[in-house]
Design an enzyme around this catalytic site. Structure first.
Site, PDB file in Angstrom:
ATOM      1  CB  THR A  49      -0.828  -0.041   1.067  1.00  0.00           C
ATOM      2  OG1 THR A  49      -1.673  -1.169   1.169  1.00  0.00           O
ATOM      3  CG2 THR A  49      -1.892   1.149   1.153  1.00  0.00           C
ATOM      4  CE1 TYR A 137       0.702  -9.472   2.618  1.00  0.00           C
ATOM      5  CE2 TYR A 137       2.452  -7.734   1.960  1.00  0.00           C
ATOM      6  CZ  TYR A 137       0.958  -8.131   2.056  1.00  0.00           C
ATOM      7  OH  TYR A 137       0.123  -7.590   1.235  1.00  0.00           O
ATOM      8  CE  LYS A 165      -1.051  -7.306   4.998  1.00  0.00           C
ATOM      9  NZ  LYS A 165      -0.491  -6.027   4.064  1.00  0.00           N
TER      10      LYS A 165
END
EC number: 4.3.3.7
Length: 296
Positions: A49, A137, A165
């Protein structure tokens, strides 16, 4: 196994503001303070992001430093430190530790598609090079590889591996990981839209895109869930659901940057190959913002 750090609640996967092609330091620092004042539980700079693929290493490191400086220890900072080069990931992780990050977020190596053993060795090398927690992640839709539960369990035995995550969007995986690693293995959703189910399966929180624009609502959702007030959590989830969906109509972070521009938080500028969203997406994002009560 020694006790490991717990990460709970709503962590914002921060956008990186740009102005005239350069980093907008003032806007970024302002965002950090606004996020904390709105009740977010943690900050995650320079992930997907945050447009990390189009930041230079120098810019990447600056953003991490600004985030830590501005947070001033008020909430944990989990710095993005991912790369498909183990050497580069170690460099970024060591910098984050030196800068004062509470943990690092390390994506599974993308494009070069290592085996499960390759992934294990990648994360072990990073683990051995730093002294702060590492959150794996796992995002198969972007990395084209999926870390197995067995590999994750092997990594959990290492001193710095703290959790995941999880952007698989699989509710089954949450329960499988909890069964394999136990309750102390931090499970943070990487999919806003599935967060209610994720928490019901034993998740601990979310690294959220939506919380860039709705930090208070996202934090209130997690507070309600942790208190066992599932009715309130469901109402908040329903309020946020159009945002959870519409912020991903086009590739992240283009829609969230448009949403934040509606609040006057930043310039909508993205770096190529990311481009601003189309008019139909603008209409959908604006509608979701109204539904959530963020704009009139």
């Amino acid at each position: 196994m020694a006790a490991k750090t717990k990460f709970r609640g709503s962590f914002t996967a921060l956008v990186t503001p740009f102005k005239n092609g350069s980093l907008d330091e003032a806007a970024f620092r302002s965002l950090v303070n606004w996020q904390i004042s709105e009740g977010t539980n943690g900050l995650v700079p320079v992930g997907t992001t945050g447009e990390s693929p189009t930041l230079s290493h120098d810019e990447h490191k600056k953003v991490v430093e600004w985030c830590i400086e501005e947070a001033k220890g008020r909430v944990p900072v989990v710095a993005g430190a991912g790369s498909n080069s183990t050497k580069e990931a170690i460099e970024l992780a060591q910098h984050a530790e030196k800068a004062g990050a509470d943990a690092v977020l390390v994506v599974t190596p993308y494009y070069n598609k290592p085996t499960q053993e390759g992934m294990y060795q990648h994360f072990k090398a990073i683990n051995d090079a730093i002294g702060i927690p590492i959150i794996i992640y796992n995002i198969p839709p972007r990395s084209v590889i999926d870390m197995s539960v067995d590999t994750m369990k092997r990594l959990w035995e290492l001193k710095n591996i703290a959790g995941v995550k999880d952007a698989t969007a699989s509710m089954v995986r949450v329960s499988q990981q909890r069964a394999a690693m136990g309750e102390d293995f931090n499970q943070l959703s990487g999919e806003d839209a599935t967060i209610l189910g994720y928490m019901a399966h034993g998740g601990h929180g979310c690294i959220s895109v939506t919380s860039n624009v709705a930090p208070r609502l996202c934090s209130e959702f997690h507070t309600a869930w942790q208190k066992g007030d599932h009715a309130t959590a469901l109402k908040l989830h329903d309020k946020l659901m159009p945002l959870h969906n519409n912020l991903f109509i086009e590739s992240n972070p283009a829609p969230i940057k448009y949403a934040m521009s509606l609040l006057g938080k930043l310039d909508e500028t993205l770096r190529l190959p990311m481009v601003p969203v189309t008019e139909p997406t603008r209409v959908a994002v604006r509608s979701a913002m109204v539904h959530a009560g963020l704009i009139n």
